[in-house]
Design a protein around this motif. Sequence first.
Motif, PDB file in Angstrom:
ATOM      1  N   MET A   1      -1.800  17.763  14.362  1.00  0.00           N
ATOM      2  CA  MET A   1      -1.844  16.020  14.738  1.00  0.00           C
ATOM      3  C   MET A   1      -0.308  16.123  14.392  1.00  0.00           C
ATOM      4  N   SER A   2       0.787  15.843  14.963  1.00  0.00           N
ATOM      5  CA  SER A   2       2.240  16.178  14.962  1.00  0.00           C
ATOM      6  C   SER A   2       2.941  14.808  13.483  1.00  0.00           C
ATOM      7  N   LYS A   3       3.815  15.659  12.373  1.00  0.00           N
ATOM      8  CA  LYS A   3       3.906  14.211  11.523  1.00  0.00           C
ATOM      9  C   LYS A   3       4.479  13.339  12.136  1.00  0.00           C
ATOM     10  N   LYS A   4       5.211  13.094  13.502  1.00  0.00           N
ATOM     11  CA  LYS A   4       5.637  11.884  13.476  1.00  0.00           C
ATOM     12  C   LYS A   4       4.820  10.926  13.334  1.00  0.00           C
ATOM     13  N   ASP A   5       3.096  11.568  14.419  1.00  0.00           N
ATOM     14  CA  ASP A   5       2.278  10.537  14.596  1.00  0.00           C
ATOM     15  C   ASP A   5       1.209  10.920  13.399  1.00  0.00           C
ATOM     16  N   MET A   6       0.801  11.075  12.791  1.00  0.00           N
ATOM     17  CA  MET A   6       0.762  10.875  11.073  1.00  0.00           C
ATOM     18  C   MET A   6       1.244   9.816  10.414  1.00  0.00           C
ATOM     19  N   ILE A   7       2.603  10.198  10.394  1.00  0.00           N
ATOM     20  CA  ILE A   7       3.508   8.890   9.391  1.00  0.00           C
ATOM     21  C   ILE A   7       3.110   7.652  10.579  1.00  0.00           C
ATOM     22  N   GLU A   8       2.884   7.409  11.797  1.00  0.00           N
ATOM     23  CA  GLU A   8       2.473   6.200  12.331  1.00  0.00           C
ATOM     24  C   GLU A   8       1.285   5.883  11.789  1.00  0.00           C
ATOM     25  N   GLN A   9       0.150   6.269  12.170  1.00  0.00           N
ATOM     26  CA  GLN A   9      -1.313   6.721  11.576  1.00  0.00           C
ATOM     27  C   GLN A   9      -1.629   5.906  10.113  1.00  0.00           C
ATOM     28  N   LEU A  10      -0.662   6.569   9.616  1.00  0.00           N
ATOM     29  CA  LEU A  10      -0.161   6.262   8.032  1.00  0.00           C
ATOM     30  C   LEU A  10      -0.003   4.879   7.620  1.00  0.00           C
ATOM     31  N   ARG A  11       1.000   4.732   8.660  1.00  0.00           N
ATOM     32  CA  ARG A  11       1.885   3.394   8.661  1.00  0.00           C
ATOM     33  C   ARG A  11       0.665   2.141   8.619  1.00  0.00           C
ATOM     34  N   HIS A  12      -0.642   2.828   9.855  1.00  0.00           N
ATOM     35  CA  HIS A  12      -0.864   1.497  10.188  1.00  0.00           C
ATOM     36  C   HIS A  12      -2.345   1.259   9.167  1.00  0.00           C
ATOM     37  N   ARG A  13      -2.424   2.589   8.756  1.00  0.00           N
ATOM     38  CA  ARG A  13      -3.770   2.385   7.266  1.00  0.00           C
ATOM     39  C   ARG A  13      -3.257   1.981   6.355  1.00  0.00           C
ATOM     40  N   LEU A  14      -1.304   1.697   6.043  1.00  0.00           N
ATOM     41  CA  LEU A  14      -1.045   1.116   4.415  1.00  0.00           C
ATOM     42  C   LEU A  14      -1.146  -0.158   4.880  1.00  0.00           C
ATOM     43  N   ALA A  15      -0.947  -0.705   6.305  1.00  0.00           N
ATOM     44  CA  ALA A  15      -0.314  -1.678   6.246  1.00  0.00           C
ATOM     45  C   ALA A  15      -1.960  -3.110   6.372  1.00  0.00           C
ATOM     46  N   SER A  16      -3.267  -2.117   6.972  1.00  0.00           N
ATOM     47  CA  SER A  16      -4.558  -2.839   6.942  1.00  0.00           C
ATOM     48  C   SER A  16      -5.884  -2.623   5.709  1.00  0.00           C
ATOM     49  N   ASN A  17      -5.889  -0.888   5.013  1.00  0.00           N
ATOM     50  CA  ASN A  17      -6.178  -0.828   4.287  1.00  0.00           C
ATOM     51  C   ASN A  17      -5.803  -0.827   3.056  1.00  0.00           C
ATOM     52  N   ASP A  18      -6.915  -1.871   1.964  1.00  0.00           N
ATOM     53  CA  ASP A  18      -6.243  -2.164   0.811  1.00  0.00           C
ATOM     54  C   ASP A  18      -6.422  -0.553  -0.435  1.00  0.00           C
ATOM     55  N   ARG A  19      -7.357   0.364  -0.252  1.00  0.00           N
ATOM     56  CA  ARG A  19      -7.274   1.595  -0.686  1.00  0.00           C
ATOM     57  C   ARG A  19      -6.301   1.878  -0.221  1.00  0.00           C
ATOM     58  N   TRP A  20      -5.767   2.312   0.753  1.00  0.00           N
ATOM     59  CA  TRP A  20      -4.377   3.322   0.923  1.00  0.00           C
ATOM     60  C   TRP A  20      -3.843   2.346   0.414  1.00  0.00           C
ATOM     61  N   ALA A  21      -3.579   1.283   0.576  1.00  0.00           N
ATOM     62  CA  ALA A  21      -2.435   0.503   0.361  1.00  0.00           C
ATOM     63  C   ALA A  21      -2.684   1.212  -1.328  1.00  0.00           C
ATOM     64  N   LEU A  22      -3.128   0.659  -2.060  1.00  0.00           N
ATOM     65  CA  LEU A  22      -2.943   0.497  -3.576  1.00  0.00           C
ATOM     66  C   LEU A  22      -2.773   2.486  -4.318  1.00  0.00           C
ATOM     67  N   ARG A  23      -3.705   3.795  -3.149  1.00  0.00           N
ATOM     68  CA  ARG A  23      -3.436   4.646  -3.197  1.00  0.00           C
ATOM     69  C   ARG A  23      -1.979   5.202  -3.330  1.00  0.00           C
ATOM     70  N   ALA A  24      -1.173   4.634  -2.386  1.00  0.00           N
ATOM     71  CA  ALA A  24      -0.194   4.693  -2.049  1.00  0.00           C
ATOM     72  C   ALA A  24       1.007   4.230  -3.471  1.00  0.00           C
ATOM     73  N   LEU A  25       0.988   3.305  -3.527  1.00  0.00           N
ATOM     74  CA  LEU A  25       1.268   1.927  -3.920  1.00  0.00           C
ATOM     75  C   LEU A  25       1.545   3.179  -5.601  1.00  0.00           C
ATOM     76  N   MET A  26       0.363   3.528  -5.901  1.00  0.00           N
ATOM     77  CA  MET A  26       0.682   4.514  -7.356  1.00  0.00           C
ATOM     78  C   MET A  26       1.188   6.044  -7.369  1.00  0.00           C
ATOM     79  N   ARG A  27       1.234   6.421  -5.954  1.00  0.00           N
ATOM     80  CA  ARG A  27       1.801   7.398  -6.235  1.00  0.00           C
ATOM     81  C   ARG A  27       3.717   7.739  -5.914  1.00  0.00           C
ATOM     82  N   ILE A  28       3.387   6.221  -4.541  1.00  0.00           N
ATOM     83  CA  ILE A  28       5.034   6.196  -4.599  1.00  0.00           C
ATOM     84  C   ILE A  28       5.832   6.090  -6.853  1.00  0.00           C
ATOM     85  N   TYR A  29       5.401   4.918  -7.361  1.00  0.00           N
ATOM     86  CA  TYR A  29       5.646   4.752  -8.030  1.00  0.00           C
ATOM     87  C   TYR A  29       5.598   6.039  -9.102  1.00  0.00           C
ATOM     88  N   GLN A  30       4.653   6.854  -9.009  1.00  0.00           N
ATOM     89  CA  GLN A  30       4.796   8.137  -9.587  1.00  0.00           C
ATOM     90  C   GLN A  30       5.296   8.844  -9.940  1.00  0.00           C
TER      91      GLN A  30
END
Length: 116
Positions: A1-30
């Motif tokens: 999977m290309s990085k571009k595809d990975m970023i797009e797939q991750l964007r979709h997950r972050l917008a639709s999955n609370d668990r992924w969104a919360l983990r990303a929130l804490m990663r960026i906060y750190q």
Amino acid sequence: MSKKDMIEQLRHRLASNDRWALRALMRIYQNQTADEQCRETTIERNGIGFTGPDAEILTSFARHYQRRGSLSERQMIILRRRIPAYARQIVQGSDTTRLEAAFSSTVTTQAAEPNG
């Protein structure tokens, strides 16, 4: 999977999955510096952490989540709207093999669930 595809797939997950969104929130906060976390702002232009417009609200969400272990539904709506913008930063700071595996296991799990 290309990085571009990975970023797009991750964007979709972050917008639709609370668990992924919360983990990303804490990663960026750190990724914020200690001073930025304390002041709830973006001080350094280092390409990591929250952007200026998001720093105050997303820092408050991260602190709330650390204290309470959850966010309100209204906070989650705001988080799911804002956190996909950080997908590139998360991919850049992640083990892409593990991230790909997480995408695959989530798809497999969802396919196995009824009504999934």
